[in-house]
Design a protein around this motif. Structure first.
Motif, mmCIF file in Angstrom:
data_model
loop_
_atom_site.group_PDB
_atom_site.id
_atom_site.type_symbol
_atom_site.label_atom_id
_atom_site.label_comp_id
_atom_site.label_asym_id
_atom_site.label_seq_id
_atom_site.Cartn_x
_atom_site.Cartn_y
_atom_site.Cartn_z
ATOM 1 N N ARG A 87 -8.670 -44.893 20.863
ATOM 2 C CA ARG A 87 -8.319 -46.707 21.739
ATOM 3 C C ARG A 87 -8.738 -47.467 20.443
ATOM 4 N NH1 ARG A 87 -5.687 -43.741 24.257
ATOM 5 N NH2 ARG A 87 -5.400 -43.583 26.628
ATOM 6 N N ASP A 91 -13.564 -45.077 21.566
ATOM 7 C CA ASP A 91 -13.053 -43.762 21.752
ATOM 8 C C ASP A 91 -13.734 -43.160 22.742
ATOM 9 O OD1 ASP A 91 -11.328 -44.560 19.748
ATOM 10 O OD2 ASP A 91 -12.686 -43.710 18.013
ATOM 11 N N TYR A 160 -10.106 -48.711 30.641
ATOM 12 C CA TYR A 160 -10.568 -47.794 29.759
ATOM 13 C C TYR A 160 -11.349 -46.523 30.269
ATOM 14 C CZ TYR A 160 -9.433 -49.679 24.830
ATOM 15 O OH TYR A 160 -8.588 -49.974 23.688
#
Length: 425
Positions: A87, A91, A160
């Motif tokens: 991302r 990550d 996330y």
């Protein structure tokens, strides 16, 4: 151009100090000075080496340095760090142990985004690798993220974590250390309502500010002394032209580091003075205790301004997590919806950052969770870092955490390997 000049001024100051250290080291290391019967040149050379190394570390991302781990077959197995989910702002990475079958325990370590890199959890990863498949959230330095990537605030951070948990699946044990503890709790509650089958098996919260008012510290007092406008004016700067994130509003890592050091200025001053004397006497080593600690401690990263400010406002000032009124995309995240995920909170008796009581507040918020799925531990004599690294973690807390995983997995307790089987450089 708000703050861009001051950001570049801080970087110029750091760069100048690194240059001064290198110049002093080089100048005072000429052999001719060996004919001068005075220790000044040895001390100056030592000061230069310590200064150059210290200021250089501030802009370097540390390496994980985890090379091998000894398996149950008593053989060294190579460790690879692989990116599982990528991302823009962070990550999900895996420490893949080569030649080893998947372990029954799958652990997601949620690293803090509070000024240091995820490598701050290196020793935590090392201690878990012999017994677990380990995944870590590896956050990206905001200075290296182009403005075109958009914003990243506390709600984005929560989503996330939701994506990472969803990717790893329901048999995951989530361990959140310090700053992300309240957000990990909210992410679990989000999944409990939106996608119950994707919830992790357990959630372990270590030294996190679930309720900052439960036990005020210097950190929480600082947040209350300033208004959000004052905080934005004093702390937020714009990334300079040197980096890919030029123009992005951030809370600079160098500014955060200055505040870290000021909290224990006498201790840090003595540590560097002692290291300079050791270097002058020829006693300092490349990987001695001082360098191992400060190579990590001085390596700092920028946070996006919106993440820093929204965290201060919503977690510390408005106490949205503590009052169970936190929202994501306009919808309330009800922590009481957690009914199946076992929750374990861990605190340090001497923690002066997240004092005892702040993290334990999570258990009271889990109103839908039976007491049999709740656990709490306070480590006597342990400070903030001791509850996830060092002797207290290795000898006392780590065994409790692994037992908690097993007790809530419906599986018998498994054999744990000893800490002597861990190898790294």
């Amino acid at each position: 151009m708000k703050g861009m000049f001051s950001y570049d001024l801080m970087e110029s100051t750091r760069n100048t100090n690194e240059w001064l250290g290198a110049s002093a080291r080089a100048m005072s290391s000429y052999p001719i000075w060996g004919l001068v019967p005075h220790p000044m040149f040895k001390v100056l050379s030592a000061w230069g080496r310590v200064t150059e190394r210290s200021f250089a570390r501030m802009v370097i991302k540390p390496d994980w340095g985890i090379r091998t781990v000894v398996g149950s077959d008593d053989r060294d197995h190579l460790v690879e760090v692989n990116t599982v989910v990528s991302r823009p702002f962070g990550d999900l990475i895996q420490f893949k142990v080569m030649g080893r079958d998947p372990m029954p325990r799958r652990v997601l370590l949620v690293a803090p985004m509070s000024g240091h890199y995820a490598t701050l959890l290196r020793s935590t990863v090392l201690s878990l690798l012999p017994d677990c498949d380990v995944f870590v959230t590896d956050w990206t330095n905001a200075r290296d993220i182009p403005v075109s990537a958009g914003k990243f605030d506390i709600e984005d951070y929560t989503l996330y974590l939701v994506d990472f948990m969803r990717h790893l699946g329901p048999d995951t044990h989530v361990v959140a250390v310090c700053q992300p503890a309240p957000i990990a709790l909210a992410a679990t509650a989000y999944l409990a309502e939106a996608e119950p089958k994707a919830q992790p098996r357990t959630l372990t919260l270590i030294g996190g500010p679930i309720d900052p008012d439960a036990a005020p510290t210097e950190v929480t007092d600082f947040g209350r002394r300033l208004t959000m406008g004052q905080l934005e004016h004093l702390a937020i700067q714009r990334v300079g032209f040197k980096y890919a994130g030029a123009g992005r509003l951030v809370y600079p890592g160098l500014l955060q580091l200055a505040s870290f050091i000021s909290m224990n200025l006498d201790r840090h001053t003595k540590a560097f003075s002692d290291q300079i004397l050791r270097a002058a006497k020829g006693e300092a080593k490349e990987r001695d205790a001082h360098n191992r600690f400060y190579d990590e401690y001085l390596s700092v990263m920028d946070m996006t301004a919106e993440f820093y400010l929204s965290t201060v406002e919503r977690v510390f000032k408005k106490r949205e997590i503590a009052q169970n009124i936190f929202t994501v995309a306009g919808q309330r995240v009800d922590i009481g919806r957690i009914t199946d995920v076992a929750v374990h909170t861990i605190e340090g008796e001497e923690d002066d950052i997240s004092a005892p009581g702040q993290c334990r507040a999570a258990l009271d918020l889990c109103t839908g969770l039976p007491d049999a799925k709740k656990a709490f531990h306070i480590e006597p004599g342990a400070g903030h870092y001791g509850i996830f690294a060092g002797k207290s973690w290795r000898n006392n807390i780590r065994p409790l955490v692994l037992d908690f995983f097993d007790e809530n997995s419906g599986l018998p307790s498994r054999r744990r390997t000893g800490k002597a089987e861990i190898r790294a450089v």
